[in-house]
Design an enzyme around this catalytic site. Structure first.
Site, PDB file in Angstrom:
ATOM      1  N   HIS A 153      37.499  44.120  43.143  1.00 59.26           N
ATOM      2  CA  HIS A 153      37.388  45.296  42.280  1.00 59.26           C
ATOM      3  C   HIS A 153      35.966  45.809  42.172  1.00 59.26           C
ATOM      4  O   HIS A 153      35.659  46.622  41.302  1.00 59.26           O
ATOM      5  CB  HIS A 153      37.951  44.979  40.892  1.00 59.26           C
ATOM      6  CG  HIS A 153      39.403  44.619  40.923  1.00 59.26           C
ATOM      7  ND1 HIS A 153      40.016  43.880  39.933  1.00 59.26           N
ATOM      8  CD2 HIS A 153      40.363  44.876  41.834  1.00 59.26           C
ATOM      9  CE1 HIS A 153      41.287  43.710  40.230  1.00 59.26           C
ATOM     10  NE2 HIS A 153      41.526  44.308  41.391  1.00 59.26           N
ATOM     11  N   ASN A 190      44.573  28.833  32.760  1.00 57.44           N
ATOM     12  CA  ASN A 190      44.502  30.000  31.884  1.00 57.44           C
ATOM     13  C   ASN A 190      45.075  29.623  30.529  1.00 57.44           C
ATOM     14  O   ASN A 190      46.003  28.822  30.439  1.00 57.44           O
ATOM     15  CB  ASN A 190      45.302  31.166  32.486  1.00 57.44           C
ATOM     16  CG  ASN A 190      44.889  32.506  31.924  1.00 57.44           C
ATOM     17  OD1 ASN A 190      43.719  32.879  31.993  1.00 57.44           O
ATOM     18  ND2 ASN A 190      45.836  33.245  31.377  1.00 57.44           N
TER      19      ASN A 190
END
Length: 668
Positions: free
Chosen positions: A416, A519
């Site tokens: 990104h 996570n």
């Protein structure tokens, strides 16, 4: 076009009104940042706006010059039914949105192209944009020849040129142009082709149906035993997954995927989001409260999982890391999707906060991107690379901390973009900067104020950030998928795995290797992971390094500079150039350079290219070259003794702990 006065009245905002003035020089200081500056029925006046205001309206005026010392926080200036108006924008502040309605002879002084986003015009003529060099000094708006009085136009910079086009209204009423719609459609087609290619590859690799995804509210469990034994299970349909039939029905699968894409949303929303939407559409915030819930493994569970993962790392032949915003929260950078009640000091994620804008947010530890220090996880990944235990890292992060921590572009894919990286679209040359390169306001506008320094090119530079609806860089994507195909182990750290096509990389590895997801929240790939670890990333990395008998080095800032001096008729020419430590990418990390010779005046330069002309000296003598830095980590200046009439490169290391530099010469 809506008049800003009506907007302010509807919102009961205060207006600072200046009216019926003739031949006066006035100064306006708005009482508050939410005020509207309203100038009407004034003739031959010069007006200076001293403070910050929300918006500005110039109405029924003639011969008025208005100067802005500060910015308009809402970025809107409207000129209505006025003639002979000049507007001067401060060189350091943007004025992204300008509306010119029924006006003539308007001069807009923007200084730099990056201070302008869009100009909306209707029923107006003789509008001229004034810029400073290297841009053309005066650029009149060239309206379309078939323009009618009622037609509205949009003026913007496109590929380095000022263009004016007829305005269209997209499905949701968002102003756009035929060119922008065509480009958005082309991007959507490219994305669709990429998804088709990706699905075709997935379906051709295996005949089994995909494994199930947890329903919202399910308690995290290990990978289903039935699946390990080879039993087939049906995939739960959700907004994050496109339901796919068996591989035998490839055509139906592709058609199903195409039907769920929503390319027009990228035109209407214009949300500045990193990456593209997940399958079935883009949803920046997590909608289900259960999916926002954070889980924490017990000490026994965590130790057992880390033992297993460390063993997998030792026996892996090609392990890759996949990182998200969660690895940077301990560095003081908020993530995107943590809930309002998160345990993280950085507070809720960016999208979560926007979804609850009416609620107060408490943050304990927020740091500017360029001032953030790489976390233990960043430095641990560097160590694993150095020991050849990790072969490649794929990151969705734009904060630049992977490059700053010591990873080179050959071992890293930044899908990104990187806030410190800009690229020449003409020759593809890249430039690293010690500042955030993005300057544009428009989502799809990436042009910066700098140009390629290759004399044969000099093309405009673009920031490397990828926003929602934009195509990912092919080279970075190709590297990622190539390493995913090779990998026998993928370790996901700090990613919600809700942004595609990036989230497909761990999914690909899971088909032929092991997948580990680290996570706090559940992810859409929870059920297909071989291990789900619920703990903070730094805790996990510390545990893995301990079991692998490794220790991450404390972060130190490393810089490389080339100093070249050559004799000429007037003395010596000195050139100082920053270079990336890992490759030869030009790196702008110097604010300036000075040289002080005995009996001579100090010679200084404070802008690139850093080139100095020195008086004649003995060719065997050393010259003291003083380097000045941006000081994001409190770096003091550094003096390097350089031999005259030679070219040398120096590697400099700054320790943020003691605030000291060290350097070592190396051959050029």
């Amino acid at each position: 076009m809506a008049n800003v006065v009506d907007i302010f009245k509807s919102r009961q905002r205060k207006s600072d009104v200046t009216e019926d003035k003739d031949g006066e020089t006035l100064s306006i200081t708005p009482a508050g940042r939410s005020d509207l500056v309203h100038v009407r029925k004034c003739t031959s006046c010069t007006i200076t706006v001293e403070g910050v205001a929300a918006k500005c309206l110039i109405e029924n005026c003639s011969g008025v010059t208005i100067k802005f010392k500060e910015r308009l926080i809402s970025g809107t200036l409207e000129l209505y039914n006025s003639v002979n108006v000049a507007v001067h924008v401060s060189p350091n502040h943007m004025l992204p949105s300008v509306v010119i309605d029924k006006c003539s002879n308007v001069d807009m002084h923007f200084h730099q192209a990056n201070l302008l986003d869009k100009i909306y015009t209707v029923g107006s003529k003789d509008v001229v944009i004034h810029l400073d060099p290297p841009y053309p000094k005066e650029q009149p708006l060239q309206f379309p020849k078939d323009l009618e009085d009622s037609d509205q136009c949009i003026t913007s910079y496109y590929r380095g040129k000022l263009i004016t086009e007829k305005m269209l209204r997209a499905g949701g009423g968002y102003p756009t142009t035929a060119r922008e719609e065509a480009e958005a459609e082309q991007k959507a087609k490219l994305l669709e082709q990429h998804v088709e290619k990706m699905l075709r590859g997935m379906l051709s690799k295996g005949g089994s149906q995909p494994r199930p995804v947890d329903k919202p509210g399910d308690k995290p469990t290990d990978k289903p035993t039935a699946e390990k034994e080879g039993d087939k299970v049906e995939e739960e349909a959700s907004t994050q997954d496109i339901q796919r039939p068996p591989s035998a029905v490839t055509g139906d699968a592709l058609q199903s995927a195409k039907g769920k894409l929503k390319p027009t949303e990228t035109v209407e929303r214009h949300i500045p989001v990193v990456g593209t939407g997940g399958r079935g559409g883009f949803n920046p915030a997590i909608g289900d409260d259960e999916d926002k819930k954070e889980y924490f493994d017990s000490s026994g569970e965590l130790n057992s999982k880390l033992d297993q993962i460390a063993d997998w790392i030792k026996n892996s032949k090609h392990c890759i890391m996949f990182t998200g915003a969660g690895i940077s929260t301990s560095a003081g950078i908020p993530d995107f999707r943590s809930g309002m009640d998160t345990v993280l000091d950085t507070g809720p994620g960016v999208w979560e906060e926007r979804a609850h804008s009416n609620q107060p947010v408490k943050r304990k530890n927020i740091v500017n991107l360029v001032k953030a220090l790489p976390s233990l996880t960043h430095m641990g990944i560097v160590k694993l690379h150095e020991e050849n235990l990790v072969r490649f890292t794929v990151s969705q992060n734009v904060d630049g901390l992977h490059r700053r921590s010591g990873l080179g572009s050959h071992e890293l894919a930044e899908l990104h973009g990187n806030t410190n990286l800009e690229r020449c679209k003409k020759c593809q040359r890249e430039y690293m900067r010690d500042f955030e390169t993005r300057e544009a306001i428009g989502v799809f506008n990436h042009v910066t104020s700098r140009k390629c320094d290759d004399p044969k090119c000099q093309g405009p530079l673009h920031d490397s950030i990828i926003n929602f609806g934009e195509s990912l860089p092919k080279e970075e994507l190709d590297k990622s998928f190539m390493n995913a195909d090779k990998a026998d182990l993928c370790i996901v750290m700090g990613s919600s795995l809700r942004v595609s096509p990036a989230c497909e990389i761990p999914r690909i590895v899971s088909k032929h290797g092991k997948l580990v997801i680290c996570n706090l929240q559940k992810t859409p790939l929870f059920a297909i992971a071989d291990a789900n670890v619920h703990a903070k990333c730094d805790t996990i990395m510390a545990g893995l390094l301990q079991r692998l008998k490794l220790q991450a080095e404390p972060f130190k800032l490393k810089r490389r500079v080339e100093i070249k001096s050559m004799k000429n008729q007037s003395g010596s020419a000195l050139t100082v150039t920053g270079v990336d430590v890992k490759d030869n990418t030009p790196y702008s990390f110097l604010l300036g350079v000075s040289v002080e010779l005995p009996g001579e005046e100090t010679v200084r330069i404070a802008e690139e290219p850093l080139m100095l002309t020195l008086p004649s000296c003995n060719t065997s003598s050393m010259i003291p070259v003083q380097l000045y830095f941006h000081g994001h980590y409190g770096e003091p200046s550094l003096m390097i003794e350089h031999m005259i009439d030679t070219t040398s490169q120096y590697v400099m290391v700054y320790n943020p702990q003691d605030g000291k530099w060290s350097y070592q010469a190396m051959s050029a």
